[in-house]
Design an enzyme around this catalytic site. Structure first.
Site, PDB file in Angstrom:
ATOM      1  NE  ARG A 128      -4.102   2.669  -3.011  1.00 56.78           N
ATOM      2  CZ  ARG A 128      -3.125   3.473  -3.604  1.00 56.78           C
ATOM      3  NH1 ARG A 128      -2.039   4.091  -2.743  1.00 56.78           N
ATOM      4  NH2 ARG A 128      -3.031   3.752  -4.983  1.00 56.78           N
ATOM      5  CD  GLU A 144      -1.848  -0.017  -9.218  1.00 54.92           C
ATOM      6  OE1 GLU A 144      -0.830  -0.597  -9.751  1.00 54.92           O
ATOM      7  OE2 GLU A 144      -1.817   1.017  -8.850  1.00 54.92           O
ATOM      8  CG  ASN A 146      -0.437   0.382  -5.994  1.00 58.31           C
ATOM      9  OD1 ASN A 146       0.411   0.733  -7.053  1.00 58.31           O
ATOM     10  ND2 ASN A 146      -1.791   0.851  -5.923  1.00 58.31           N
ATOM     11  CB  SER A 151       0.289   7.905  -2.267  1.00 61.79           C
ATOM     12  OG  SER A 151       1.566   8.132  -3.038  1.00 61.79           O
ATOM     13  CE  LYS A 309      -0.215  -0.795 -13.400  1.00 58.51           C
ATOM     14  NZ  LYS A 309       0.724  -0.290 -12.410  1.00 58.51           N
ATOM     15  CE  LYS A 363      -4.096  -0.670 -15.919  1.00 58.58           C
ATOM     16  NZ  LYS A 363      -4.493  -1.041 -14.517  1.00 58.58           N
ATOM     17  CD  GLU A 367       2.841   0.041  -9.917  1.00 55.20           C
ATOM     18  OE1 GLU A 367       2.182   0.528  -9.318  1.00 55.20           O
ATOM     19  OE2 GLU A 367       2.782  -1.168 -10.640  1.00 55.20           O
ATOM     20  N   GLY A 368       3.023   4.843 -10.506  1.00 59.53           N
ATOM     21  CA  GLY A 368       3.034   6.187 -10.064  1.00 59.53           C
ATOM     22  C   GLY A 368       2.244   7.040 -10.914  1.00 59.53           C
ATOM     23  NE  ARG A 450      -5.886   6.474  -5.493  1.00 60.39           N
ATOM     24  CZ  ARG A 450      -5.357   6.156  -6.640  1.00 60.39           C
ATOM     25  NH1 ARG A 450      -4.640   6.569  -7.369  1.00 60.39           N
ATOM     26  NH2 ARG A 450      -5.446   4.838  -6.676  1.00 60.39           N
TER      27      ARG A 450
END
Ligand SMILES: Nc1ncnc2c1ncn2[C@@H]1O[C@H](COP(=O)(O)OP(=O)(O)O)[C@@H](O)[C@H]1O
Ligand SMILES: N[C@H](CCC(=O)N[C@@H](CS)C(=O)NCCC(=O)O)C(=O)O
Ligand SMILES: [Mg+2]
Length: 474
Positions: A128, A144, A146, A151, A309, A363, A367-368, A450
């Site tokens: 994603r 970013e 992923n 998710s 990253k 950063k 992740e998460g 989102r």
């Protein structure tokens, strides 16, 4: 992109819509585990609450939607090409490995695979790519990419359906057209790619193993994929933690991974992306066992490393994309969506960031959600790291902060409808399946929007900052 249209005439109307929408969520499986119920992360069907959502879809001018969709197959191909250059990954992350134990452990498994010349003939990526529309430059910039445990491929499409339903019901009042909410087939498309990988593995009795966390309040997002695999392809999914794989798994001499006595065709990671998923050596040896096996890994260790990253930042350096892609137009399209990205051995940029911390995001290789550093914390962290000297700076990358335009929206969480000033982040799902030299799948396959209150630096739905949204093309 701006969030929903000016909300319904008055809060009472919004409240009424919110109640109907929340009921729709319960009826259609747009649900997550409820923090209030201690069993909501371990016992399916217990302690559900509607997923947090925006009452109406976020607006985005159609050209940006087209641009984001066009980028998906190019990023898919880039991930695959970079994943094959083991030395590039090892070299680019060599400084990070000195100061970041988690990345170092991933690199160690990667190095072991290089030493035994491990070939992944069947490669599956379910990615994603996340974007924000920078209001100052009016350009769509990548946050970013992923490449592990992306998710909401299950719940995202349901939000698009919810918004289309609400616009069908209230469209006249809101002067909105349902067809301007783009179709969103992420869940069925992800299942299709997993099923195609299973077919390439070519062992009828084999299963798909989903690696999950011991506690998972986002399990219904995962069960949607399981449901499509079973109902559309007759494929069984086994949910296992890394701890269980270490206890129950082993690899046969021919490389076949057996868990619970079942042959594993595909390992689909919905955990393994954060140090918290490796509480002991057992989980690391499970990861190594899986990597050494002939199962199709989604993602492989190299695909996961490509999504760090630090690699995102390296790929933004001059002349690096040219090492992996030939098509000049594709390269130009990728570069057009890159925000400013720097490693911290650049004194100049550190000086600028300390002077104007609000223009940057710091950063770590994590992740998460919930890991980034902003504003005065950023200034303090950079000043401290610079004073300490040494390699500590290599654990981070610096990124230009993107400022999307804020707009008014109604966010519904726990049955309560709040009006707020929000900004949105568009995620485009991509699926890529390669079997030896044949590219079987390389598609954009759905999206996730989102939306969070504009005052919140961090994002993340699971982290509790953002809500699930969808898209309205203007
Ligand atoms: N360059 C940026 N400008 C503005 N907000 C950002 C930027 N990078 C990250 N964010 C915010 O921080 C959140 C998490 O950052 P991200 O890089 O996606 O980390 P993670 O891998 O933890 O999701 C994003 O969802 C977004 O809300
Ligand atoms: N437990 C896992 C959660 C996995 C996870 O955090 N994935 C990262 C990419 S690595 C991600 O997509 N973050 C955006 C989701 C958000 O906004 O909350 C799951 O299976 O869902
Ligand atoms: Mg993210």
């Amino acid at each position: 992109m701006s969030a929903a249209v000016p909300p319904p005439a008055d809060p009472a109307a919004a409240g009424e819509m919110a109640r109907e929408a929340a009921a729709w969520c319960a009826l259609h499986g747009l649900v997550v585990g409820d923090r209030a119920d201690p069993r909501s992360g371990t016992v399916p069907g217990v302690g559900l609450v509607h997923a947090p959502f925006s009452l109406l879809p976020a607006h985005l001018p159609e050209p940006f939607w087209k641009q984001a969709c066009e980028l998906a197959p190019i990023f898919n191909e880039l991930v695959d090409r970079v994943s094959l250059d083991g030395n590039f990954l090892q070299d680019s992350l060599s400084k990070t490995r000195q100061v970041d134990d988690f990345t170092s452990r991933l690199l160690e498994i990667h190095r072991k695979m290089m030493e035994i010349n491990k070939e992944e003939n069947i490669r599956l990526g379910l990615h994603r790519s996340d974007y924000m529309l920078d209001s100052e430059t009016s350009s769509l910039l990548q946050i970013e990419l992923n490449t592990i445990s992306t998710s909401f491929p299950g719940l995202g499409p349901l939000v698009s359906e919810l918004h289309r339903t609400l616009i069908n019901q209230y469209g006249r009042v809101l002067s909105l057209e349902p067809k301007r909410v783009p179709g969103n087939a992420a869940s069925s498309k992800f299942a299709e790619a997993l099923a195609r990988a299973w077919t390439e593995f070519d062992v009828d009795s084999a299963i798909v193993m989903m690696i999950v966390q011991p506690e998972e309040r986002n399990m219904y997002d995962q069960y949607w994929i399981t449901k499509y695999l079973k109902e559309s392809y007759g494929i069984t999914t086994l949910r296992k933690t890394l701890t269980q794989v270490e206890a129950e798994g082993h690899v046969l001499p021919d490389g076949t991974l057996l868990v619970d006595g079942k042959k594993v065709a595909v390992v689909y990671y919905r955990a393994g992306y954060t140090p918290n998923d490796y509480p002991s050596e057992a989980e690391w040896s499970a990861r190594l066992l899986i990597e050494q096996s002939s199962s199709v890994k989604c993602p492989s260790i190299s695909y996961q490393l490509v999504g760090t990253k630090r690699i995102q930042q390296e790929l933004a350096n001059p002349n690096v994309l040219e090492r992996f892609l030939e098509n000049k137009e594709d390269i130009a399209k990728l570069r057009k969506c890159f925000a400013g990205l720097w490693s911290l051995d650049d004194e100049e940029i550190i000086k600028t960031a300390i002077e104007k911390p609000e223009l940057f995001v710091l950063k770590p290789q994590r992740e998460g959600g919930g890991n980034n550093i902003y504003g005065l914390d950023l200034r303090e962290t950079l000043t401290r790291l610079q004073k300490e000297g040494g390699d500590a700076l290599a654990a981070y990358i610096l990124m230009q902060r993107i400022f999307p335009k804020a707009s008014l929206a109604y966010l519904v969480r726990g049955g309560i409808c709040h009006e707020g000033l929000v900004i949105s982040e568009l995620g485009i799902y991509g699926s890529y399946l390669r079997s030896k030299d044949k590219v079987i799948t390389n598609d954009q396959c759905g999206y996730l929007m989102r939306t969070k209150v504009s005052s919140s630096d961090e994002g993340g739905v699971a982290a509790g900052f953002a809500v699930l949204d969808s898209l309205y093309l203007t």
